[in-house]
Design a protein around this motif. Structure first.
Motif, PDB file in Angstrom:
ATOM      1  N   LEU A  89      -4.306 105.998  19.892  1.00 37.44           N
ATOM      2  CA  LEU A  89      -3.739 106.023  21.351  1.00 37.44           C
ATOM      3  C   LEU A  89      -3.026 107.122  21.800  1.00 37.44           C
ATOM      4  N   SER A  90      -2.910 107.394  23.035  1.00 37.56           N
ATOM      5  CA  SER A  90      -2.237 108.407  23.860  1.00 37.56           C
ATOM      6  C   SER A  90      -0.862 107.843  23.939  1.00 37.56           C
ATOM      7  N   GLN A  91       0.026 108.865  24.207  1.00 41.76           N
ATOM      8  CA  GLN A  91       1.384 108.448  24.400  1.00 41.76           C
ATOM      9  C   GLN A  91       1.424 107.581  25.768  1.00 41.76           C
ATOM     10  N   THR A  92       0.803 107.944  26.884  1.00 42.71           N
ATOM     11  CA  THR A  92       0.452 106.844  28.117  1.00 42.71           C
ATOM     12  C   THR A  92      -0.040 105.749  27.716  1.00 42.71           C
ATOM     13  N   ALA A 128       2.994 103.701  26.000  1.00 37.35           N
ATOM     14  CA  ALA A 128       3.813 103.425  27.152  1.00 37.35           C
ATOM     15  C   ALA A 128       3.690 102.196  27.685  1.00 37.35           C
ATOM     16  N   SER A 129       2.044 102.237  28.056  1.00 39.47           N
ATOM     17  CA  SER A 129       1.795 100.848  28.756  1.00 39.47           C
ATOM     18  C   SER A 129       1.946  99.681  28.157  1.00 39.47           C
ATOM     19  N   ILE A 130       1.727  99.756  26.807  1.00 37.60           N
ATOM     20  CA  ILE A 130       1.525  98.774  25.586  1.00 37.60           C
ATOM     21  C   ILE A 130       2.976  98.268  25.423  1.00 37.60           C
ATOM     22  N   SER A 174       7.205 109.895  23.458  1.00 36.85           N
ATOM     23  CA  SER A 174       7.216 111.293  22.903  1.00 36.85           C
ATOM     24  C   SER A 174       8.189 111.557  21.769  1.00 36.85           C
ATOM     25  N   GLN A 175       9.447 110.878  22.156  1.00 37.59           N
ATOM     26  CA  GLN A 175      10.655 110.968  21.261  1.00 37.59           C
ATOM     27  C   GLN A 175      10.338 110.323  19.894  1.00 37.59           C
ATOM     28  N   VAL A 176       9.732 109.183  20.000  1.00 39.25           N
ATOM     29  CA  VAL A 176       9.444 108.300  18.730  1.00 39.25           C
ATOM     30  C   VAL A 176       8.420 109.098  18.152  1.00 39.25           C
ATOM     31  N   ILE A 211      17.069 106.210  21.163  1.00 38.66           N
ATOM     32  CA  ILE A 211      16.489 104.797  21.020  1.00 38.66           C
ATOM     33  C   ILE A 211      17.278 103.889  20.399  1.00 38.66           C
ATOM     34  N   SER A 212      17.188 102.758  20.830  1.00 40.50           N
ATOM     35  CA  SER A 212      17.921 101.827  20.016  1.00 40.50           C
ATOM     36  C   SER A 212      17.117 100.879  18.816  1.00 40.50           C
ATOM     37  N   LEU A 213      17.424 100.585  18.029  1.00 40.97           N
ATOM     38  CA  LEU A 213      17.004  99.794  16.701  1.00 40.97           C
ATOM     39  C   LEU A 213      16.101  98.502  17.630  1.00 40.97           C
TER      40      LEU A 213
END
Length: 106
Positions: free
Chosen positions: A44-47, A50-52, A61-63, A71-73
């Motif tokens: 999968l792409s980052q986009t 993001a949608s999922i 991107s950070q993940v 980013i929280s747990l």
């Protein structure tokens, strides 16, 4: 994310490096690792991710880069659930062989 000197090694390399939030960062890293494996497996792409997951593409991107301070747990757990994963939190008394803390098994 302040560091403090810890001359005696422990089971967590982040704690050895002196991070105050070492347990949380370790838990986030384990969850991010699992999420990244799922993303790679599905190609999968980052986009797409993001949608999922409902995350923004910059957060994805950070993940992907394991930049997890903002980013929280909970957010990582929700993202895994969006990928049809079961996330389980277990609370139990600390035994003598184990110190109180957070652990994640993925």
């Amino acid at each position: 994310m302040n560091r403090k000197y810890n001359p005696k090694g422990v089971d967590n390399v982040l704690a050895d490096l002196g991070f105050d939030d070492a347990e949380e960062l370790s838990a986030k890293a384990m969850l991010a690792f699992k999420l990244n494996k799922l993303i790679d497996k599905q190609g999968l792409s980052q986009t797409d991710v993001a949608s999922i997951t409902g995350m923004t593409q910059p957060k994805v991107s950070q993940v992907r880069r394991y930049k997890l301070q903002n980013i929280s747990l909970e957010r990582l757990m929700q993202a895994l659930v969006a990928f049809d994963q079961h996330v389980e939190i277990v609370v139990s008394p600390a035994r003598r062989a184990h110190v109180p803390g957070i652990s994640v098994a993925a």
